[in-house]
Design a protein around this motif. Sequence first.
Motif, PDB file in Angstrom:
ATOM      1  N   ALA A   1      30.798  45.520  28.954  1.00  0.00           N
ATOM      2  CA  ALA A   1      30.444  46.628  29.842  1.00  0.00           C
ATOM      3  C   ALA A   1      30.082  47.894  29.069  1.00  0.00           C
ATOM      4  O   ALA A   1      29.617  48.867  29.655  1.00  0.00           O
ATOM      5  CB  ALA A   1      31.610  46.928  30.781  1.00  0.00           C
ATOM      6  N   ILE A   2      30.280  47.881  27.745  1.00  0.00           N
ATOM      7  CA  ILE A   2      30.016  49.069  26.929  1.00  0.00           C
ATOM      8  C   ILE A   2      28.573  49.058  26.440  1.00  0.00           C
ATOM      9  O   ILE A   2      28.110  48.066  25.861  1.00  0.00           O
ATOM     10  CB  ILE A   2      30.985  49.125  25.728  1.00  0.00           C
ATOM     11  CG1 ILE A   2      32.435  49.127  26.232  1.00  0.00           C
ATOM     12  CG2 ILE A   2      30.728  50.361  24.885  1.00  0.00           C
ATOM     13  CD1 ILE A   2      33.470  49.009  25.138  1.00  0.00           C
ATOM     14  N   VAL A   3      27.867  50.150  26.685  1.00  0.00           N
ATOM     15  CA  VAL A   3      26.450  50.256  26.326  1.00  0.00           C
ATOM     16  C   VAL A   3      26.317  50.947  24.975  1.00  0.00           C
ATOM     17  O   VAL A   3      26.862  52.035  24.769  1.00  0.00           O
ATOM     18  CB  VAL A   3      25.667  51.043  27.401  1.00  0.00           C
ATOM     19  CG1 VAL A   3      24.206  51.183  26.993  1.00  0.00           C
ATOM     20  CG2 VAL A   3      25.806  50.354  28.750  1.00  0.00           C
ATOM     21  N   LEU A   4      25.611  50.309  24.055  1.00  0.00           N
ATOM     22  CA  LEU A   4      25.408  50.877  22.729  1.00  0.00           C
ATOM     23  C   LEU A   4      24.658  52.214  22.826  1.00  0.00           C
ATOM     24  O   LEU A   4      23.680  52.338  23.558  1.00  0.00           O
ATOM     25  CB  LEU A   4      24.602  49.895  21.873  1.00  0.00           C
ATOM     26  CG  LEU A   4      24.331  50.307  20.423  1.00  0.00           C
ATOM     27  CD1 LEU A   4      25.637  50.448  19.645  1.00  0.00           C
ATOM     28  CD2 LEU A   4      23.396  49.299  19.752  1.00  0.00           C
TER      29      LEU A   4
ATOM     30  N   ARG B   1      37.766  50.209  35.519  1.00  0.00           N
ATOM     31  CA  ARG B   1      36.994  49.036  35.923  1.00  0.00           C
ATOM     32  C   ARG B   1      35.911  48.718  34.898  1.00  0.00           C
ATOM     33  O   ARG B   1      35.263  49.626  34.372  1.00  0.00           O
ATOM     34  CB  ARG B   1      36.356  49.282  37.296  1.00  0.00           C
ATOM     35  CG  ARG B   1      37.383  49.506  38.399  1.00  0.00           C
ATOM     36  CD  ARG B   1      36.722  49.662  39.750  1.00  0.00           C
ATOM     37  NE  ARG B   1      36.034  50.941  39.901  1.00  0.00           N
ATOM     38  CZ  ARG B   1      36.604  52.053  40.340  1.00  0.00           C
ATOM     39  NH1 ARG B   1      37.890  52.066  40.653  1.00  0.00           N
ATOM     40  NH2 ARG B   1      35.911  53.157  40.475  1.00  0.00           N
ATOM     41  N   SER B   2      35.720  47.434  34.646  1.00  0.00           N
ATOM     42  CA  SER B   2      34.702  47.033  33.671  1.00  0.00           C
ATOM     43  C   SER B   2      33.295  47.052  34.268  1.00  0.00           C
ATOM     44  O   SER B   2      32.329  47.301  33.560  1.00  0.00           O
ATOM     45  CB  SER B   2      35.008  45.632  33.126  1.00  0.00           C
ATOM     46  OG  SER B   2      34.922  44.657  34.154  1.00  0.00           O
ATOM     47  N   ASP B   3      33.173  46.758  35.564  1.00  0.00           N
ATOM     48  CA  ASP B   3      31.841  46.815  36.182  1.00  0.00           C
ATOM     49  C   ASP B   3      31.920  47.111  37.672  1.00  0.00           C
ATOM     50  O   ASP B   3      31.197  46.534  38.476  1.00  0.00           O
ATOM     51  CB  ASP B   3      31.049  45.529  35.927  1.00  0.00           C
ATOM     52  CG  ASP B   3      31.675  44.316  36.627  1.00  0.00           C
ATOM     53  OD1 ASP B   3      32.819  44.442  37.100  1.00  0.00           O
ATOM     54  OD2 ASP B   3      31.016  43.271  36.710  1.00  0.00           O
TER      55      ASP B   3
ATOM     56  N   ASN C   1      31.987  41.558  38.738  1.00  0.00           N
ATOM     57  CA  ASN C   1      32.283  40.280  38.081  1.00  0.00           C
ATOM     58  C   ASN C   1      33.160  40.471  36.844  1.00  0.00           C
ATOM     59  O   ASN C   1      33.114  39.678  35.916  1.00  0.00           O
ATOM     60  CB  ASN C   1      30.985  39.578  37.673  1.00  0.00           C
ATOM     61  CG  ASN C   1      30.175  39.134  38.870  1.00  0.00           C
ATOM     62  OD1 ASN C   1      30.551  38.211  39.576  1.00  0.00           O
ATOM     63  ND2 ASN C   1      29.062  39.808  39.108  1.00  0.00           N
ATOM     64  N   GLY C   2      33.942  41.528  36.866  1.00  0.00           N
ATOM     65  CA  GLY C   2      34.803  41.815  35.721  1.00  0.00           C
ATOM     66  C   GLY C   2      36.250  41.961  36.142  1.00  0.00           C
ATOM     67  O   GLY C   2      36.741  41.207  36.974  1.00  0.00           O
ATOM     68  N   ILE C   3      36.903  42.967  35.582  1.00  0.00           N
ATOM     69  CA  ILE C   3      38.308  43.209  35.925  1.00  0.00           C
ATOM     70  C   ILE C   3      38.546  44.684  36.207  1.00  0.00           C
ATOM     71  O   ILE C   3      37.770  45.548  35.798  1.00  0.00           O
ATOM     72  CB  ILE C   3      39.262  42.745  34.799  1.00  0.00           C
ATOM     73  CG1 ILE C   3      39.008  43.528  33.499  1.00  0.00           C
ATOM     74  CG2 ILE C   3      39.165  41.259  34.576  1.00  0.00           C
ATOM     75  CD1 ILE C   3      40.025  43.240  32.410  1.00  0.00           C
ATOM     76  N   GLU C   4      39.648  44.933  36.893  1.00  0.00           N
ATOM     77  CA  GLU C   4      40.107  46.288  37.152  1.00  0.00           C
ATOM     78  C   GLU C   4      41.557  46.399  36.704  1.00  0.00           C
ATOM     79  O   GLU C   4      42.381  45.529  37.020  1.00  0.00           O
ATOM     80  CB  GLU C   4      40.006  46.618  38.646  1.00  0.00           C
ATOM     81  CG  GLU C   4      40.534  48.007  38.993  1.00  0.00           C
ATOM     82  CD  GLU C   4      40.441  48.323  40.482  1.00  0.00           C
ATOM     83  OE1 GLU C   4      40.547  49.511  40.829  1.00  0.00           O
ATOM     84  OE2 GLU C   4      40.264  47.373  41.282  1.00  0.00           O
ATOM     85  N   LEU C   5      41.854  47.450  35.949  1.00  0.00           N
ATOM     86  CA  LEU C   5      43.229  47.750  35.572  1.00  0.00           C
ATOM     87  C   LEU C   5      43.729  48.821  36.532  1.00  0.00           C
ATOM     88  O   LEU C   5      43.226  49.948  36.521  1.00  0.00           O
ATOM     89  CB  LEU C   5      43.307  48.255  34.126  1.00  0.00           C
ATOM     90  CG  LEU C   5      42.625  47.405  33.053  1.00  0.00           C
ATOM     91  CD1 LEU C   5      42.832  48.023  31.669  1.00  0.00           C
ATOM     92  CD2 LEU C   5      43.159  45.973  33.067  1.00  0.00           C
ATOM     93  N   LEU C   6      44.672  48.458  37.365  1.00  0.00           N
ATOM     94  CA  LEU C   6      45.120  49.346  38.435  1.00  0.00           C
ATOM     95  C   LEU C   6      46.603  49.647  38.259  1.00  0.00           C
ATOM     96  O   LEU C   6      47.447  48.756  38.320  1.00  0.00           O
ATOM     97  CB  LEU C   6      44.874  48.680  39.792  1.00  0.00           C
ATOM     98  CG  LEU C   6      45.197  49.501  41.046  1.00  0.00           C
ATOM     99  CD1 LEU C   6      44.299  50.729  41.133  1.00  0.00           C
ATOM    100  CD2 LEU C   6      45.020  48.629  42.292  1.00  0.00           C
ATOM    101  N   THR C   7      46.932  50.921  38.018  1.00  0.00           N
ATOM    102  CA  THR C   7      48.332  51.313  37.861  1.00  0.00           C
ATOM    103  C   THR C   7      48.828  52.030  39.108  1.00  0.00           C
ATOM    104  O   THR C   7      48.062  52.654  39.838  1.00  0.00           O
ATOM    105  CB  THR C   7      48.535  52.236  36.642  1.00  0.00           C
ATOM    106  OG1 THR C   7      47.829  53.461  36.859  1.00  0.00           O
ATOM    107  CG2 THR C   7      48.066  51.570  35.370  1.00  0.00           C
ATOM    108  N   SER C   8      50.114  51.937  39.330  1.00  0.00           N
ATOM    109  CA  SER C   8      50.741  52.647  40.436  1.00  0.00           C
ATOM    110  C   SER C   8      52.184  52.953  40.045  1.00  0.00           C
ATOM    111  O   SER C   8      52.701  52.433  39.056  1.00  0.00           O
ATOM    112  CB  SER C   8      50.702  51.820  41.726  1.00  0.00           C
ATOM    113  OG  SER C   8      51.367  50.572  41.540  1.00  0.00           O
TER     114      SER C   8
END
Length: 257
Positions: free
Chosen positions: A79-82, A105-107, A111-118
Amino acid sequence: MADLIEPMGFFMSRENNSNAGMSIIELVVALGIFGILAAASYRMYGEFTEQQWSARNQVVVKQEVSPATAAINKYFPGAIVLNSPDNPVADTNTWQCSGGACSLRSDNRQNGIELLTSCESTQGNNILKRLSFEKLGTLSEADNCAICRTGERPTLEIIFYSAGTASGRMKYPKQPASSLDLKGLVGMSICFSVPPRTTPDGDAFDQWVISLVPVYFSRIPKGSDSDDQLQSKFVSVRESLMLGPMEQLGSKIKVIK
């Protein structure tokens, strides 16, 4: 003759009494030495048991964190753009954070993942409710970390997406605070930063740093411990994954205690 026997009997009686007295003193001394040795052995056994628990617990924590690290390494570099001129920290489709509620979120949930904290209340746990997660030196607002107030603990949920639909979840820690047995993870937070890289065309934001912050006990927590004793057993590390585009950097891991 009787006169001679009687004094001899007197002396023999005194000699026997004297020997009996020495035996009692020796017994008391021996019991004292045994008590000292027993106390020392008990203390050494307690220290050995605590060291064993600590070593096993660190292994458990590493095993629990490993799948999260693998997921971040797999999904985020793509997901990281050069040479990207845009700072993803300011992009709400990538990063949103308010106190302990943060989302990375990756995208943007496609079609990626989300890191969700609470933040989860710790009032149902007699040990955790006495601790302050705010005092952990590994968490800082300046580093864009998810931080919970006293009486709460940070939890992390990794949500996997396929074609815009949630297809799987992983939660850290797995158990709610009320039923946690205090082995392994007792909390998990994240931090996110993107240090700018200077290029001839200006700053580029293509080196992401995603930090997992596992929280656990370094020694056996006990209900009889004072608040200060419990806090001293309460530790965390920052496992920072330095990520770049697939074609440039891939990923590196740096652990900051």
